[in-house]
Design a protein around this motif. Structure first.
Motif, short mmCIF file in Angstrom:
data_model
loop_
_atom_site.label_atom_id
_atom_site.label_comp_id
_atom_site.label_asym_id
_atom_site.label_seq_id
_atom_site.Cartn_x
_atom_site.Cartn_y
_atom_site.Cartn_z
N GLN A 167 -4.45 -8.56 3.09
CA GLN A 167 -3.12 -8.27 3.86
C GLN A 167 -2.39 -8.74 2.44
OE1 GLN A 167 -3.19 -7.02 6.64
NE2 GLN A 167 -5.21 -7.91 7.22
N ASN A 168 -2.58 -9.83 1.73
CA ASN A 168 -1.81 -10.23 0.63
C ASN A 168 -1.94 -9.36 -0.50
OD1 ASN A 168 -1.66 -12.15 2.46
ND2 ASN A 168 -3.10 -13.41 1.34
N ALA B 41 8.23 -8.23 7.22
CA ALA B 41 7.93 -8.06 8.73
C ALA B 41 6.20 -8.07 8.72
CB ALA B 41 8.26 -6.46 8.97
N PRO B 42 5.78 -7.93 9.79
CA PRO B 42 4.15 -8.44 10.14
C PRO B 42 3.38 -7.53 9.23
CG PRO B 42 5.07 -7.28 12.17
CD PRO B 42 6.31 -7.92 11.31
N PRO B 43 2.42 -8.09 8.73
CA PRO B 43 1.64 -7.64 7.75
C PRO B 43 0.69 -6.47 7.89
CG PRO B 43 0.66 -9.58 8.57
CD PRO B 43 1.76 -9.42 9.12
N LEU B 44 0.86 -5.99 9.43
CA LEU B 44 -0.02 -4.73 9.69
C LEU B 44 1.20 -3.63 10.19
CD1 LEU B 44 -2.58 -6.32 11.97
CD2 LEU B 44 -3.02 -5.50 9.64
N PRO B 45 1.74 -2.96 9.20
CA PRO B 45 2.47 -2.07 9.27
C PRO B 45 2.09 -0.75 10.26
CG PRO B 45 1.80 -1.71 7.00
CD PRO B 45 1.26 -2.74 7.49
N GLU C 72 -0.82 -2.00 2.25
CA GLU C 72 -2.41 -2.49 2.07
C GLU C 72 -2.98 -1.11 1.32
OE1 GLU C 72 -3.41 -3.41 5.77
OE2 GLU C 72 -3.84 -1.44 6.44
N TYR C 73 -2.09 -0.31 0.77
CA TYR C 73 -2.69 0.96 0.25
C TYR C 73 -2.41 0.91 -1.32
CZ TYR C 73 -3.49 2.83 4.72
OH TYR C 73 -3.80 3.12 6.15
N PHE D 62 -4.02 8.50 -1.21
CA PHE D 62 -3.88 7.13 -0.53
C PHE D 62 -5.00 6.48 -0.23
CE2 PHE D 62 0.85 7.45 0.76
CZ PHE D 62 1.16 8.67 0.47
N MET D 63 -5.44 5.63 -0.91
CA MET D 63 -6.71 4.90 -0.73
C MET D 63 -6.38 3.46 -0.44
SD MET D 63 -7.62 7.05 -3.76
CE MET D 63 -8.22 8.60 -3.64
#
Lengths: 340, 200
Positions: A180-181, A203-207, B66-67, B82-83
């Motif tokens: 996530q980082n 915002a939360p790390p899981l967009p 995260e991409y 996009f990977m």
């Protein structure tokens, strides 16, 4: 092999031998001026002895070198076993590996030189057969020890690569949950996107997981885009400068991958050659086995024929039967006479 | 696991206007049904932004949440991917290269005249997306390296077994030579018993 490993098992009885030789010399030729003949006889053996001692010195140096290398190898093995996920003494291991490799190649060439020296000496001088056998034995022993050291080295290296692989897997297990980082070097190349990314990661790390929030994220991004237009020009220059390293690193990584592939192929070809040598040697052994079996077969067949003849002669020898009958009758008579 | 989420081909006009989507393919199966729309909008927006900022003839990689977005601009046609972080960068760029070549072959120069976003699907892109989930497919070098490594492992095992075979062959040689010696003794014995019985 008559020479055992290590000099501890060999007793040096040279002094006793010299004393006995002196005594024999004195007793055999007491009046022939022992000094002159002794001095004459000392001349020819001396160069031979000098070469012998040269040979011995070199052999002892090589043996010492092999001993040191195996000690370093033991240290390397301990280091390689000790590696854990985080505390990896890679630099030391690599240095040690390079040093050991150098040592092994140097020792190899030294052993080859030694063998050459012993061969040349055997051809040139009139040396006793004992010396030749001794020198060949010593050279073979050194070669064997060097080979075992090389094998251990290879085992240690394979163990280390396996360890590394295991650690890589475990690291991926742990780090995939912590991805996530975004601690990524590419972040610096797009400062604009990074800024929006930074605001989003507040915002939360899981967009993706929060559908309700992603739509709201899009709007602030649009607004930020409008605001930061004036900064675009400034950062374009920055990005230009950082683009070239990306092209370079791309090309470099391709070149590196190609070199890796090429070296792997070289190693593979090497291994194949060794495999071919091994198999051909074993083929010879197989042929020998076959010959042995053929000999055995011939012997056994001959023996079978002989035994068959014997059986025939026994079973059809009428004359033999008559002789046995007579012998039996003879003993029966004697027996009857003495008892009755 | 490495994953490609989307592939886009855009036409990048020099400056000013937003790039126009020529083809797209995306794999949004990992998101819930209701998020897909917003995710798609997000992807479109980011691809427009990134391709606008990629100068012609350059490759670029951007880290976003995260991409990783990899983009390659070639003569005004930009390919984006996009990977996730684990996808090797080199494979990503070779994949984009292949996509661009394929597009050039299929559509020639017709993309120069396109003015609006192209809504039709390009089946090649979809199947490329599924095929290249495994980076080895995209990058021949990676595939070759992987196969070479496997081969090396197998060869090492082979050499070990050949060495064992050598040991067994040695023991076999010993046994067969013993056998031949024993059979020779047997033969001699048999001959001897045959010779001495005639005396009787």
């Amino acid at each position: 092999m008559s020479v055992k490993s290590g000099n501890a098992s060999i007793r040096d009885r040279t002094q006793e031998f010299l004393g006995i030789a002196e005594r024999v010399k004195k007793s055999v030729s007491p009046q022939n001026g022992p000094t002159s003949s002794g001095s004459k006889r000392e001349e020819p053996p001396r160069p031979a002895m000098a070469m012998q001692s040269e040979f011995n010195r070199r052999a002892s140096k090589i043996g010492f070198g092999i001993h040191q290398t195996s000690q370093k190898l033991a240290k390397l093995a301990k280091l390689a076993k000790r590696t854990s996920v985080f505390d990896d003494p890679t630099m030391e291991i690599q240095e040690l590996t390079a040093v050991i490799k150098q040592d092994i190649t140097a020792l190899n060439s030294a052993v080859v030189d030694l063998q050459y020296l012993s061969n040349s000496r055997n051809e040139s001088g009139n040396i006793s057969s004992d010396t030749t056998t001794h020198s060949t034995t010593v050279v073979d022993d050194l070669k064997n020890r060097l080979m075992s050291a090389t094998k251990e080295f290879k085992e240690v290296l394979t163990m280390r690569t396996e360890n590394l692989k295991v650690h890589e897997n475990r690291r991926q297990l742990f780090s995939s949950s912590a991805s996530q980082n975004p601690s990524n070097p590419f972040v610096r190349q797009r400062p604009l996107a990074a800024k929006s990314a930074a605001s989003n990661s507040a915002a939360p790390p899981l967009p993706w997981a929060n559908g309700a929030q992603s739509s709201s994220q899009l709007f602030p991004k649009n607004q930020m885009d409008g605001e930061s237009q004036p900064l675009l020009q400034q950062q374009q220059n920055q990005q230009q400068q950082q683009m070239v390293p990306l092209q370079d690193s791309y090309m470099q990584s391709r070149a590196e991958a190609l070199q890796n592939v090429e070296s792997t192929i070289h190693e593979l070809s090497n291994i194949f050659n060794q495999l071919a040598t091994l198999v051909s040697q074993q083929g010879e052994i197989a042929i020998r086995i076959d010959e042995n079996m053929d000999d055995t077969l011939a012997n056994v067949e001959g023996a079978q024929g002989a035994l068959l003849k014997y059986l025939n002669s026994i079973s059809s020898n009428w004359w033999l039967m008559i002789k046995i009958f007579f012998v039996l009758m003879f003993f029966l008579m004697i027996f009857l006479f003495f008892v009755a | 696991m490495v994953k490609i989420t989307a592939l886009y081909v855009m036409k990048c006009s020099p400056e000013g206007s937003d790039p126009i989507i020529l083809a797209n393919a995306s794999d949004l199966s990992s998101f819930g049904f209701f998020q897909r729309g917003s995710v798609r909008e997000f992807l479109v927006f980011v691809s427009r932004t990134v391709s606008k900022r990629t100068p012609p003839g350059q490759r670029q990689s951007v880290q976003h949440a995260e991409y990783k977005v990899h983009s390659y601009n070639r003569n005004g046609v930009c390919a984006l991917g996009f990977m996730d972080d684990h996808y090797p960068v080199r494979s990503a760029f070779s994949l984009l290269n292949q996509v661009l070549d394929e597009y050039q072959k299929n559509f020639g120069d017709s993309w120069k005249t396109v003015q609006a976003d192209n809504a039709e699907q390009w089946p090649y892109l979809d199947e490329a997306l599924t095929r290249f989930q495994d980076p080895a497919e995209a990058d021949k070098l990676l595939k070759v390296q992987r196969e070479l490594d496997e081969t090396k492992i197998i060869i090492h095992k082979t050499i070990d077994s050949v060495l064992e075979r050598g040991v067994k062959l040695d023991s076999l040689v010993e046994k067969s030579s013993d056998l031949s010696a024993a059979s020779q003794m047997f033969y001699k014995q048999a001959k001897r018993t045959n010779q001495c019985c005639t005396v009787l």
